[in-house]
Structure formats: C-alpha cells, structure tokens
Motif scaffolding. Structure first.
Motif, PDB file in Angstrom:
ATOM      1  N   TYR A 109      40.586  10.542  28.957  1.00  0.00           N
ATOM      2  CA  TYR A 109      40.883   9.734  28.223  1.00  0.00           C
ATOM      3  C   TYR A 109      39.485   8.263  27.762  1.00  0.00           C
ATOM      4  O   TYR A 109      39.714   7.708  27.196  1.00  0.00           O
ATOM      5  CB  TYR A 109      42.409   8.882  28.974  1.00  0.00           C
ATOM      6  N   LYS A 110      39.084   8.353  29.297  1.00  0.00           N
ATOM      7  CA  LYS A 110      38.055   7.158  29.729  1.00  0.00           C
ATOM      8  C   LYS A 110      36.789   7.396  28.131  1.00  0.00           C
ATOM      9  O   LYS A 110      36.560   6.848  28.327  1.00  0.00           O
ATOM     10  CB  LYS A 110      37.556   7.046  30.720  1.00  0.00           C
ATOM     11  N   GLU A 111      36.631   9.229  28.703  1.00  0.00           N
ATOM     12  CA  GLU A 111      35.487   8.595  27.179  1.00  0.00           C
ATOM     13  C   GLU A 111      35.739   9.242  26.417  1.00  0.00           C
ATOM     14  O   GLU A 111      35.128   9.976  25.286  1.00  0.00           O
ATOM     15  CB  GLU A 111      34.406  10.565  27.935  1.00  0.00           C
ATOM     16  N   GLY A 112      36.844   8.891  25.695  1.00  0.00           N
ATOM     17  CA  GLY A 112      37.293   8.475  23.977  1.00  0.00           C
ATOM     18  C   GLY A 112      37.627  10.151  23.713  1.00  0.00           C
ATOM     19  O   GLY A 112      38.205  10.617  22.462  1.00  0.00           O
ATOM     20  N   TYR A 113      38.313  11.321  24.691  1.00  0.00           N
ATOM     21  CA  TYR A 113      38.900  12.711  24.239  1.00  0.00           C
ATOM     22  C   TYR A 113      40.380  12.220  25.131  1.00  0.00           C
ATOM     23  O   TYR A 113      40.643  11.807  25.611  1.00  0.00           O
ATOM     24  CB  TYR A 113      38.041  13.295  25.143  1.00  0.00           C
ATOM     25  N   LYS A 114      41.048  13.466  24.051  1.00  0.00           N
ATOM     26  CA  LYS A 114      41.831  13.742  23.867  1.00  0.00           C
ATOM     27  C   LYS A 114      43.097  15.110  24.990  1.00  0.00           C
ATOM     28  O   LYS A 114      42.143  15.943  24.208  1.00  0.00           O
ATOM     29  CB  LYS A 114      43.624  14.094  22.504  1.00  0.00           C
ATOM     30  N   THR A 115      43.851  15.064  25.423  1.00  0.00           N
ATOM     31  CA  THR A 115      43.699  17.064  26.350  1.00  0.00           C
ATOM     32  C   THR A 115      45.285  17.559  26.002  1.00  0.00           C
ATOM     33  O   THR A 115      45.905  16.732  25.568  1.00  0.00           O
ATOM     34  CB  THR A 115      43.943  15.978  27.738  1.00  0.00           C
ATOM     35  N   MET A 116      44.561  18.317  25.279  1.00  0.00           N
ATOM     36  CA  MET A 116      45.592  19.573  25.065  1.00  0.00           C
ATOM     37  C   MET A 116      45.669  20.657  26.295  1.00  0.00           C
ATOM     38  O   MET A 116      44.621  20.679  26.834  1.00  0.00           O
ATOM     39  CB  MET A 116      44.929  19.624  23.893  1.00  0.00           C
ATOM     40  N   LEU A 117      46.893  20.510  26.285  1.00  0.00           N
ATOM     41  CA  LEU A 117      47.778  21.300  27.465  1.00  0.00           C
ATOM     42  C   LEU A 117      48.097  22.786  27.196  1.00  0.00           C
ATOM     43  O   LEU A 117      48.884  22.939  26.711  1.00  0.00           O
ATOM     44  CB  LEU A 117      48.448  20.499  28.252  1.00  0.00           C
ATOM     45  N   CYS A 118      46.985  23.622  27.874  1.00  0.00           N
ATOM     46  CA  CYS A 118      47.310  24.716  28.078  1.00  0.00           C
ATOM     47  C   CYS A 118      47.884  25.892  29.291  1.00  0.00           C
ATOM     48  O   CYS A 118      46.958  26.078  29.921  1.00  0.00           O
ATOM     49  CB  CYS A 118      46.438  25.548  27.180  1.00  0.00           C
ATOM     50  N   SER A 119      49.270  25.821  29.603  1.00  0.00           N
ATOM     51  CA  SER A 119      49.291  26.753  30.949  1.00  0.00           C
ATOM     52  C   SER A 119      49.960  28.218  30.593  1.00  0.00           C
ATOM     53  O   SER A 119      50.261  28.750  30.031  1.00  0.00           O
ATOM     54  CB  SER A 119      51.049  25.531  31.403  1.00  0.00           C
ATOM     55  N   THR A 120      49.432  29.275  31.834  1.00  0.00           N
ATOM     56  CA  THR A 120      49.277  29.861  31.202  1.00  0.00           C
ATOM     57  C   THR A 120      50.413  31.128  32.008  1.00  0.00           C
ATOM     58  O   THR A 120      49.474  32.578  32.107  1.00  0.00           O
ATOM     59  CB  THR A 120      47.488  30.939  31.977  1.00  0.00           C
ATOM     60  N   VAL A 121      51.140  30.595  32.824  1.00  0.00           N
ATOM     61  CA  VAL A 121      51.569  31.141  34.079  1.00  0.00           C
ATOM     62  C   VAL A 121      53.196  32.428  32.545  1.00  0.00           C
ATOM     63  O   VAL A 121      53.479  33.068  33.814  1.00  0.00           O
ATOM     64  CB  VAL A 121      52.304  29.893  34.709  1.00  0.00           C
ATOM     65  N   HIS A 122      53.440  31.254  31.833  1.00  0.00           N
ATOM     66  CA  HIS A 122      54.114  32.645  31.164  1.00  0.00           C
ATOM     67  C   HIS A 122      53.816  33.426  30.457  1.00  0.00           C
ATOM     68  O   HIS A 122      52.575  33.307  30.418  1.00  0.00           O
ATOM     69  CB  HIS A 122      54.389  31.522  30.217  1.00  0.00           C
ATOM     70  N   GLU A 123      54.293  34.525  30.219  1.00  0.00           N
ATOM     71  CA  GLU A 123      53.567  36.167  30.015  1.00  0.00           C
ATOM     72  C   GLU A 123      53.141  36.013  28.785  1.00  0.00           C
ATOM     73  O   GLU A 123      52.204  36.247  28.571  1.00  0.00           O
ATOM     74  CB  GLU A 123      55.432  36.634  29.857  1.00  0.00           C
ATOM     75  N   GLU A 124      53.888  34.523  27.640  1.00  0.00           N
ATOM     76  CA  GLU A 124      53.022  35.147  26.627  1.00  0.00           C
ATOM     77  C   GLU A 124      52.539  33.862  26.641  1.00  0.00           C
ATOM     78  O   GLU A 124      52.750  32.037  25.804  1.00  0.00           O
ATOM     79  CB  GLU A 124      53.932  34.428  24.856  1.00  0.00           C
ATOM     80  N   ASN A 125      50.957  33.634  26.544  1.00  0.00           N
ATOM     81  CA  ASN A 125      50.206  32.437  26.635  1.00  0.00           C
ATOM     82  C   ASN A 125      49.500  32.481  25.823  1.00  0.00           C
ATOM     83  O   ASN A 125      48.933  33.427  25.266  1.00  0.00           O
ATOM     84  CB  ASN A 125      49.724  32.475  28.076  1.00  0.00           C
ATOM     85  N   GLY A 126      48.552  30.984  25.988  1.00  0.00           N
ATOM     86  CA  GLY A 126      48.161  30.285  24.442  1.00  0.00           C
ATOM     87  C   GLY A 126      46.036  30.320  24.524  1.00  0.00           C
ATOM     88  O   GLY A 126      45.811  29.656  23.553  1.00  0.00           O
ATOM     89  N   GLU A 127      45.938  30.950  25.619  1.00  0.00           N
ATOM     90  CA  GLU A 127      44.661  31.129  25.777  1.00  0.00           C
ATOM     91  C   GLU A 127      43.456  31.348  24.992  1.00  0.00           C
ATOM     92  O   GLU A 127      42.707  31.173  24.926  1.00  0.00           O
ATOM     93  CB  GLU A 127      44.698  31.828  27.329  1.00  0.00           C
ATOM     94  N   LYS A 128      44.262  33.174  24.764  1.00  0.00           N
ATOM     95  CA  LYS A 128      43.071  33.439  23.316  1.00  0.00           C
ATOM     96  C   LYS A 128      42.970  32.729  22.349  1.00  0.00           C
ATOM     97  O   LYS A 128      42.353  32.521  22.037  1.00  0.00           O
ATOM     98  CB  LYS A 128      43.566  34.629  23.517  1.00  0.00           C
TER      99      LYS A 128
END
Lengths: 325, 325
Positions: free
Chosen positions: B86-105
């Motif tokens: 945030y300090k550097e002007g970026y927004k953080t998009m969060l991807c959690s991989t604990v669930h089976e069908e996760n968004g990593e790919k």
C-alpha cells in the motif's frame, strides 16, 4: 475493440511477434518493437481481458476492507470470503485499515470509478459520510452505515444474553466487561448491552472498560489487560472478545487466580484461539464461515442488480462451554 | 485514448450526462443512454483509470498467494505485505490455496496476461513447472522454484541449530520433531535438517513425524497431535511449527505431563500464539514483518526492471526463551 491480429496486421508482423513485445520476452529488434507499439497506439489496443471486462463495467474484483487480517476473527472472515468469492468467479482485493494511512477512502473511490464490482466492508475507521455518496454495491459486516447498505451480522443480542445467563448460572456477583471503542457505531456492541441488561436485572454489578480504538494485536490487548488488572481485584467474571479473554486468562493465571473457581471468563467470537490453551475458554460462537458466505451472497446479488427490502442477515450464535465457567 | 469529453461531444450530451450513464445513477432517458453507449462503443472508450494503467501494462496490483491467511504466520505476512505494498502504491490481490479448487494457476495466468504487475508466492501447492513458464515478476517466500525467481526466507539453518542447542542445554536425550510434508520443496525444512544434524552429532535420538500436507488450522494440527501422542511416551522434547507446539502443549498438559520438567517444547515461527497461553512457549522467532518488507522490496525492483544477481534475502532469526524449556 482492436485485437492482437489487428495490431499484427497494421505493424506487418506476425501475432507471435506482437506477443513477444507484450510479454517483454524473447528477442525483438528495437525497430520491430517500435512498429508494434505504434500500431497498438493507433488502434487503441488494450492488451488483456481485465480491460475488456472494464469496458463492460465488470472487473470481477471485490474489495475486502477489514481492520487487521492477522486478528483471528477477521483473518477467518477473510479466508472464507476469499473462498466464496473465488467460487463465484471473483478475485479478492484486500485492504487492511489497521495502519495509519489506510486505503479505505481510496477503495471507495475505486468502487465509484468502477475499478471494482463491489466491496465487503468490515472496518471501523472511515467516517460514515464517505459511504453515503456511494451508489455501487457494498455489503457491511457488523457496521451500521445507512439504510441502503445491507448488513451481515450475528445475533449479538442473543450472544450477550447467553453469556449473561451462563454467568448467572455460575452465581457471579461482580462482572467486568471489556468492550471495543464506543466511538465506533457497530452492532457488535449490542452483545455488551444485552449482557449488561440481563445481569443488572438480576442484581449483578457490571463494570465496563473500553479497549483502545483500532488496536487488534494480542500484545496490545495484553498490555491493556495488564494495565487494568489491578483495578478489579474483587470481580468474579470477565467478558470480552477472544483476544481480551485469552489475555485476561493469561494474566489471571500468572497472578495465581484459580480458573474457574475464583474467576470465570467468557470470550466473544469463539475463534481457534479460545481452544488453543491448556484451558479451553467458554465462548459465544459466531459462525464466521457463514457470515462470510452470506456477505458474499448479498454482495453478488447487489452486483447483479437484485435488491431485496430485507437485505439484512442476522445469523444465530451459540454458547460453547469450555473450562473457564 | 478517448476521454469522457470525446464521448459527450459525439453523443451531443454534456459530460455530466455521460457520468450519469457510467455510474448508473440519476435519471437518464433510454434514448440518451443509448446514444452515449453508442458513442462509447464507437470511440472505444474505457471508463476508468485502471484501464489506462493497463494500456501502459501497469495495473498497480500485486497478487499474494498464500496457503491460508487464517494461519498465524501467513496472516501476519499478509498483513505486513499489504501494508508495505500500500505504501508503495500497490493494491494487494489475495489468493488462498488451502481450498481444493484454488486460484493459483489462474493467478499465474493473470500475471502472464499482464492483469497484475507481480506476485508474491508463499504457497506450497502448485507444480513448479507451472512457474517455469512465467517471465514476469515473481518473488517467492520460502520456496525454491527456479534460478530466476528470487526467494525471501529466514536463516532456517541457524533457526534449527538454535533450537537444538537449547534442547542440548536442557539435557534432552530423545526428541520428537514434527515437520511439514517433505513432498513440498521448501527451504523451511532446512531448520529441521539442521536441528536433527546438531542433535544426532550430540548423540540425541531424534524421531520425525510429518504433518498432513496443506492443512493449516489449529483443529487439524490438534487432531494430528492427539493421533500420534501415545506413540511417543518417552520423549523429553518436541519441536515443530507454532500451532503444532501449541497443540502438543495442550495435549501434554491434559495428559498430566509437567512442562518443562518432563517435556520441553520449542516452536518454530514465534508468532503471537506462542505467547497467548498461561505458559509462554520457547520459540525460534522469524521476523515476519521484515520478511514481508523484503519480499515487497524485491518484487518492486523486479517490476521496475531492476534485477540483481544476489536476489535472495536470508533474514536473521533468534531464540525467544519462554517457559517450555
């Protein structure tokens, strides 16, 4: 909209050359690169799907504004919200408001400028007026904003009443409740009001302390508990949020108090931290996964333009008996 | 690129009418709306800044891929990473991989398609080959991927050695270490290897158990500890990650073991949960805030095109003495 083929055609190169320029990978001569870039400029080529979504006022991004995701309740909420949003095809953009210069206002601006499809707002910091200007989808977790913003919350009145009934059953006579800052207009206070009401009706003395505003770490709660501990030598019960309860239990045991014989403790939230210690803390349990699910469901309905007059979800709570009562 | 004025001019309406159409607020006749939309189409108008950023291959979005943000270590990391970004002007998009069908790919695809500027990757799930195709900025937390992806990690060898030295000082003879799944190629295992080596050299017996893969909640760790507890009646020390240590301490106390007299416990990570109980757990402390800071710093350098050959950050760790040794 112009596609990669149009760019390739205008620049007299192959589509794979355009890809190389776009991905900044592989060797492309400066001259070719310039030609491709000029063609992109001319065609107003936007190199990806997100842009195409934007064109249709759809980003598939939802903002999640929470005080502190390292806090057990908000961390769990964020986990489940991300999970539910992912299932529905949305990406989660995270905004934490625990730090001084936080992005809350900026997120609201992004929402207004259609850079997100909606926001789930669980923070306690921004002035409510800032939200009154927003016409796009917002769902609130535990915060009254205005009539048009739906709220998802637990049945806090029931929660406070359950806690009070448990302490009455234990025969408590003088109780300390530690609540969040009353400057914040959150229905989460309701459980304290219901708790106090029930106990006062039964002739129990209720003392109230307010924890510092927008402070969420265990160390901060523990310092606070250490500061106030000696002011309440004769209480027989303590009631507060999970980390407050955990901190109080720690301090009381260090001071040699017998738990639960000399002091009962009830936590509000019932996250994992109430079960981690050798002594499991009795808690009022909020179903955080269900809260996240309902918040996401309501938000997606709003994004799709569905608005119901009863856009408020109040979820059930229960008492989980531990070893501190 | 076409602006709101161009749209207004072509549609023969005012810029505020275009705004009304864009924001779907206020009254605009169907006819006017259609005219405005037709003008937008014709001009290929993209209604916001994010799109303009995309045009310049810049989204100011960074993806953060973590196993489970409700886990104390990853939750803290996410908190501090968001703060620094945030300090550097970026927004953080969060991807959690604990669930089976996760968004990593999907996240990796988004990065490749320039829908994000970079990724901080702290997960343990995706096949490493999927990362080998990525040419855009990635920084890894505690995971070997390939030569070109910088890694941020603690000095795990030192961490494991410190833990071993502490147990040797206590005179331990038979130690159980509980580590993460060895199927995952993470340098986080190094502290276990260093720990074991040091103890074996001193003639101490070391038993090893592997915790289930990609399971991160306290309840899962606690079930695991309950399952293995009776298999190690004669150990005099346990070493594992924070939640393992917390779970073991809980179970050992419920079984009536005296801590630290009969059993020593050392936790690895040293997050808040090691200090929450009545008994503070001795831990090897990783500076998670500094890890987040370095990861963000390295990533932003990569985004700006700065690459150093020594793009690896190994941060110092220390032993925090608690009451379990």
């Amino acid at each position: 909209m112009a596609g990669i083929r149009d760019v390739a055609k205008l620049a007299h190169v192959s589509t794979s050359t355009v890809s190389l320029v776009l991905n900044k990978s592989g060797y492309v001569s400066d001259k070719t690169r310039e030609k491709v870039e000029a063609a992109m400029q001319e065609l107003n080529y936007i190199p990806n799907e997100l842009a195409r979504n934007l064109y249709h006022s759809k980003t598939n991004i939802v903002g999640l504004i929470l005080p502190d995701i390292a806090h057990p309740f908000f961390g769990s909420f964020a986990k489940y919200a991300e999970m539910e949003l992912y299932k529905e095809g949305y990406k989660t953009m995270l905004c934490s408001t625990v730090h001084e210069e936080n992005g809350e206002k900026e997120y609201i601006d992004m929402l207004n400028r259609q850079m997100m499809d909606g926001i789930i707002m669980g923070t306690h910091s921004l002035d409510i007026e800032d939200y009154n200007r927003v016409v796009r989808p917002i769902v609130s977790l535990d915060r009254y904003i205005n009539e048009s913003i739906p709220i998802v919350m637990s049945d806090h009145e029931k929660g406070g009443t359950l806690a009070a009934e448990e302490l009455l059953r234990c025969g408590c006579k003088k109780v300390l409740q530690i609540m969040g800052s009353r400057n914040v207009n959150t229905p989460a206070h309701l459980h304290h009001y219901a708790f106090e009401k029930k106990l006062l009706e039964a002739g129990v003395t209720v003392c109230t302390e307010e924890a510092p505003w927008n402070r969420w770490s265990f160390d901060e709660f523990y310092s606070f508990v250490q500061k106030i501990y000696s002011a309440y030598p004769d209480i027989d019960a303590v009631y507060g949020s999970d980390l407050i309860a955990v901190a109080y239990l720690k301090e009381a045991r260090m001071q040699g108090r017998q738990i639960p014989e000399e002091l009962k403790i009830i936590a509000y939230d019932g996250t994992d931290v109430t079960r981690m210690g050798a002594v499991t803390i009795t808690s009022v349990y909020q179903d955080v996964q269900q809260l996240a699910r309902e918040a996401v469901k309501l938000l997606i309905e709003r994004i799709k333009g569905i608005e119901n007059p009863d856009d408020r979800r109040i979820l059930d709570v229960c008492l989980r008996k531990g070893e501190t009562t």
